[in-house]
Design a protein around this motif. Structure first.
Motif, PDB file in Angstrom:
ATOM      1  N   PRO A   1       0.806  -1.228   0.000  1.00  0.00           N
ATOM      2  CA  PRO A   1       0.000   0.000   0.000  1.00  0.00           C
ATOM      3  C   PRO A   1       0.842   1.282   0.000  1.00  0.00           C
ATOM      4  N   TYR A   2       2.164   1.132   0.087  1.00  0.00           N
ATOM      5  CA  TYR A   2       3.002   2.331   0.210  1.00  0.00           C
ATOM      6  C   TYR A   2       3.630   2.767  -1.105  1.00  0.00           C
ATOM      7  N   LEU A   3       3.214   2.171  -2.203  1.00  0.00           N
ATOM      8  CA  LEU A   3       3.769   2.575  -3.502  1.00  0.00           C
ATOM      9  C   LEU A   3       2.915   3.695  -4.093  1.00  0.00           C
ATOM     10  N   SER A   4       3.576   4.721  -4.633  1.00  0.00           N
ATOM     11  CA  SER A   4       2.817   5.797  -5.289  1.00  0.00           C
ATOM     12  C   SER A   4       2.218   5.256  -6.587  1.00  0.00           C
ATOM     13  N   GLU A   5       1.172   5.921  -7.069  1.00  0.00           N
ATOM     14  CA  GLU A   5       0.539   5.495  -8.324  1.00  0.00           C
ATOM     15  C   GLU A   5       1.555   5.510  -9.462  1.00  0.00           C
ATOM     16  N   GLU A   6       2.417   6.507  -9.416  1.00  0.00           N
ATOM     17  CA  GLU A   6       3.424   6.655 -10.473  1.00  0.00           C
ATOM     18  C   GLU A   6       4.394   5.464 -10.467  1.00  0.00           C
ATOM     19  N   LEU A   7       4.840   5.091  -9.257  1.00  0.00           N
ATOM     20  CA  LEU A   7       5.783   3.973  -9.150  1.00  0.00           C
ATOM     21  C   LEU A   7       5.100   2.655  -9.535  1.00  0.00           C
ATOM     22  N   LYS A   8       3.831   2.521  -9.128  1.00  0.00           N
ATOM     23  CA  LYS A   8       3.091   1.299  -9.490  1.00  0.00           C
ATOM     24  C   LYS A   8       3.038   1.146 -11.011  1.00  0.00           C
ATOM     25  N   ALA A   9       2.672   2.241 -11.697  1.00  0.00           N
ATOM     26  CA  ALA A   9       2.566   2.191 -13.157  1.00  0.00           C
ATOM     27  C   ALA A   9       3.918   1.864 -13.775  1.00  0.00           C
ATOM     28  N   GLU A  10       4.966   2.460 -13.208  1.00  0.00           N
ATOM     29  CA  GLU A  10       6.321   2.230 -13.737  1.00  0.00           C
ATOM     30  C   GLU A  10       6.730   0.762 -13.577  1.00  0.00           C
ATOM     31  N   LEU A  11       6.450   0.218 -12.382  1.00  0.00           N
ATOM     32  CA  LEU A  11       6.814  -1.177 -12.133  1.00  0.00           C
ATOM     33  C   LEU A  11       5.987  -2.120 -12.999  1.00  0.00           C
ATOM     34  N   GLU A  12       4.690  -1.819 -13.127  1.00  0.00           N
ATOM     35  CA  GLU A  12       3.830  -2.684 -13.945  1.00  0.00           C
ATOM     36  C   GLU A  12       4.325  -2.721 -15.380  1.00  0.00           C
ATOM     37  N   GLU A  13       4.693  -1.568 -15.874  1.00  0.00           N
ATOM     38  CA  GLU A  13       5.194  -1.473 -17.245  1.00  0.00           C
ATOM     39  C   GLU A  13       6.482  -2.289 -17.393  1.00  0.00           C
ATOM     40  N   ALA A  14       7.385  -2.132 -16.415  1.00  0.00           N
ATOM     41  CA  ALA A  14       8.673  -2.828 -16.501  1.00  0.00           C
ATOM     42  C   ALA A  14       8.533  -4.329 -16.310  1.00  0.00           C
ATOM     43  N   LEU A  15       7.507  -4.756 -15.543  1.00  0.00           N
ATOM     44  CA  LEU A  15       7.363  -6.180 -15.241  1.00  0.00           C
ATOM     45  C   LEU A  15       6.425  -6.911 -16.213  1.00  0.00           C
ATOM     46  N   ALA A  16       5.772  -6.152 -17.087  1.00  0.00           N
ATOM     47  CA  ALA A  16       4.818  -6.778 -18.013  1.00  0.00           C
ATOM     48  C   ALA A  16       5.551  -7.781 -18.904  1.00  0.00           C
ATOM     49  N   PRO A  17       4.912  -8.931 -19.219  1.00  0.00           N
ATOM     50  CA  PRO A  17       5.579  -9.890 -20.108  1.00  0.00           C
ATOM     51  C   PRO A  17       5.869  -9.239 -21.456  1.00  0.00           C
ATOM     52  N   PRO A  18       6.972  -9.588 -22.095  1.00  0.00           N
ATOM     53  CA  PRO A  18       7.337  -8.919 -23.352  1.00  0.00           C
ATOM     54  C   PRO A  18       6.331  -9.136 -24.471  1.00  0.00           C
ATOM     55  N   ILE A  19       5.589 -10.256 -24.413  1.00  0.00           N
ATOM     56  CA  ILE A  19       4.507 -10.461 -25.386  1.00  0.00           C
ATOM     57  C   ILE A  19       3.216 -10.621 -24.595  1.00  0.00           C
ATOM     58  N   LYS A  20       2.301  -9.722 -24.827  1.00  0.00           N
ATOM     59  CA  LYS A  20       1.052  -9.655 -24.057  1.00  0.00           C
ATOM     60  C   LYS A  20       0.236 -10.948 -24.175  1.00  0.00           C
ATOM     61  N   LEU A  21      -0.366 -11.341 -23.065  1.00  0.00           N
ATOM     62  CA  LEU A  21      -1.276 -12.489 -23.073  1.00  0.00           C
ATOM     63  C   LEU A  21      -2.652 -12.020 -23.531  1.00  0.00           C
ATOM     64  N   VAL A  22      -3.198 -12.674 -24.542  1.00  0.00           N
ATOM     65  CA  VAL A  22      -4.505 -12.280 -25.083  1.00  0.00           C
ATOM     66  C   VAL A  22      -5.455 -13.473 -24.987  1.00  0.00           C
ATOM     67  N   THR A  23      -6.672 -13.215 -24.489  1.00  0.00           N
ATOM     68  CA  THR A  23      -7.665 -14.288 -24.348  1.00  0.00           C
ATOM     69  C   THR A  23      -8.779 -14.082 -25.375  1.00  0.00           C
ATOM     70  N   ILE A  24      -9.056 -15.136 -26.137  1.00  0.00           N
ATOM     71  CA  ILE A  24     -10.158 -15.095 -27.108  1.00  0.00           C
ATOM     72  C   ILE A  24     -11.164 -16.159 -26.697  1.00  0.00           C
ATOM     73  N   GLY A  25     -12.446 -15.803 -26.716  1.00  0.00           N
ATOM     74  CA  GLY A  25     -13.463 -16.757 -26.273  1.00  0.00           C
ATOM     75  C   GLY A  25     -13.688 -16.624 -24.784  1.00  0.00           C
ATOM     76  N   SER A  26     -14.639 -17.427 -24.290  1.00  0.00           N
ATOM     77  CA  SER A  26     -14.966 -17.349 -22.864  1.00  0.00           C
ATOM     78  C   SER A  26     -15.281 -18.749 -22.349  1.00  0.00           C
ATOM     79  N   GLY A  27     -15.324 -18.862 -21.031  1.00  0.00           N
ATOM     80  CA  GLY A  27     -15.668 -20.154 -20.406  1.00  0.00           C
ATOM     81  C   GLY A  27     -14.631 -21.216 -20.720  1.00  0.00           C
ATOM     82  N   ASP A  28     -15.116 -22.474 -20.806  1.00  0.00           N
ATOM     83  CA  ASP A  28     -14.203 -23.606 -21.007  1.00  0.00           C
ATOM     84  C   ASP A  28     -13.468 -23.531 -22.329  1.00  0.00           C
ATOM     85  N   ASN A  29     -14.052 -22.833 -23.290  1.00  0.00           N
ATOM     86  CA  ASN A  29     -13.413 -22.802 -24.612  1.00  0.00           C
ATOM     87  C   ASN A  29     -12.580 -21.552 -24.856  1.00  0.00           C
TER      88      ASN A  29
END
Ligand code: SF4
Length: 453
Positions: free
Chosen positions: A44-72
């Motif tokens: 809870p002690y991270l600033s919004e700016e630092l959170k965004a920065e860390l999220e950006e730096a830690l994001a997987p290099p190729i984004k995970l994309v979900t197509i469809g819903s449920g079991d399929n």
């Protein structure tokens, strides 16, 4: 991930050690965060700016994309390596079957039937094509809507909606929005008009450029608008260009960490190949060379099965042997007099033994012991197929409740565990079966006859 735990810990404010994140120290939190095992908002002690920065730096290099819903629902992207032998490829590409709204009712019905019926049991897995790609070609929006409605109501697979006409695209999307269809194509011509409509529902978007360079401003703009589940089509017009483009996109994302190209891709063998055979050769190449979705004009069981097996082989983790679940399998319709056989859970062993039992035409029970994916002899040598381990498994797998007799056939290659098993299973007679499972079709009928006698 480029950011290490030691880099993160230096940026945590205060390093209070307050444990509010659920970890005993800031260092432990930082290490877990770097491995993707927790989220930045746990502290809870991270600033919004630092959170965004860390999220950006830690994001997987190729984004995970979900197509469809449920079991399929199917996921593509999140890949971490250029070459499979470096680690493993993670999310296998979706195989899509193209249906045009210009096709006859019979053709549409035939393709719907194919996607539902062409499923193959293979080493304990079910292999099948995953997606239907619905193309607007007729010029009649109501006809396209009718096609989408029909597919939506009669199938449960994921959908790719293909239409240059934005009205047709979004009205089709509205019909099946809860199925999270992939919308294709968003281009430099339609992006401004499309963005407000895209924002109405959370769904993945396929971006098309005339070249890789043209994709960069499109993905950047969509990301700025908060639209991040993207799939890339670099507009390749032939196989050579397509392999080059797929490779360039993968390398840019992983080696250069170039975020605007850090998304899975879609490829169209159906449009770039001139005949059926070349289309399947192109699809096989795209499985190896990084496509996230592969759209085919048509297939039958003889063309689809090799492609699905090829995909399975490429997307199997090379560090882990393929295995099947430890349990009691029914081969045929065995009754309480049927023979009981034992084997290990390496997928190939299971596949060969079960095929040979089927070939013997003697319905049987097959006890498959977890040997961490090793073949019988290797598992025995590694201490994973001993009498001590097998005895408790036979007791708990349920076979004792399914048969009246107490005769267990063990693989001939591990005849030496007979004594251990007799100690572990005093109620059972242990019979040494053939050394080679190819002998099962001869051995089993004779054994069944002797049991009856
Ligand atoms: S909540 Fe934040 S400050 Fe507290 S221990 Fe965890 S990481 Fe450190």
């Amino acid at each position: 991930m480029a950011l290490k735990g030691t880099d993160i810990v230096k940026r945590l404010p205060g390093r209070k050690g307050c444990r509010e994140c659920g970890f005993p120290t800031c260092f432990a939190f930082a290490m877990k965060l770097a491995m993707g095992g927790t989220a930045v908002d746990k502290c809870p002690y991270l600033s919004e700016e630092l959170k965004a920065e860390l999220e950006e730096a830690l994001a997987p290099p190729i984004k995970l994309v979900t197509i469809g819903s449920g079991d399929n629902a199917m996921q593509i992207g999140n890949e971490e390596v250029v070459y499979r032998h470096e680690k493993t490829f993670v999310h296998e590409p979706g195989i899509a079957l193209l249906i045009s709204d210009k096709g006859s009712e019979e053709k549409v019905d035939e393709k719907i039937r194919k996607i539902q019926e062409l499923q193959f049991e293979w080493v304990g897995l079910t292999l099948r094509a995953n997606l239907l790609a619905l193309q607007f070609e007729s010029g009649d929006i109501s006809k396209y809507e009718a096609l989408v409605e029909k597919v939506y109501e009669n199938t449960d697979c994921g959908l790719v909606l293909i239409s240059e006409d934005m009205d047709a695209l979004f009205s089709a999307r509205d019909i099946c929005a809860d199925r999270r269809p992939l919308l294709y194509p968003i281009t430099s011509e339609n992006i401004e008009r499309a963005i407000p409509r895209i924002k109405e529902f959370v769904a993945p978007i396929a971006v098309k450029g005339q070249s890789i360079e043209e994709l960069v401003p499109l993905t950047s703009k969509l990301k700025d608008e908060g639209i991040e589940e993207l799939v890339l089509d670099p507009g390749s017009t032939n196989l050579l260009e397509a392999i080059r483009d797929q490779t360039f996109i993968r390398r840019s994302a992983l080696k250069q960490e170039f975020r605007p190209l850090g998304y899975p891709t879609i490829s169209f063998p159906c449009f770039i190949a001139k005949d059926g055979l070349k289309e399947f050769l192109a699809a096989a190449a795209f499985i190896v060379k990084y496509a996230g979705i592969i759209v085919l004009s048509d297939f039958d069981r003889y063309s689809l099965l090799p492609l699905l097996v090829h995909r399975l082989n490429i997307y199997t983790d090379p560090r882990m042997p393929m295995s099947v679940e430890e349990k009691l399998y029914e081969i045929g319709e065995p009754n309480e007099e049927a023979p009981v056989l034992l084997t290990s859970n390496w997928a190939l062993t299971y596949f060969l033994v079960s095929s040979d039992i089927e070939g013997s035409k003697v319905p049987s029970w097959l006890c498959v012991k977890d040997s961490e994916g090793l073949g019988v002899l290797t598992a025995w040598a590694a201490g994973k197929f001993s009498g001590d381990a097998i005895g408790p498994f036979i007791k708990k797998c349920g076979v004792e409740a399914r048969v009246k007799h107490r005769r267990l056939i063990i693989p001939g290659k591990v005849a030496r565990i007979k004594g251990e098993l007799e100690e572990a299973l005093p109620d059972w007679e242990i019979i040494v079966g053939p050394r080679d499972c190819a002998e099962i079709p001869k051995f089993l009928p004779e054994f069944a006859k002797s049991m009856k006698a």
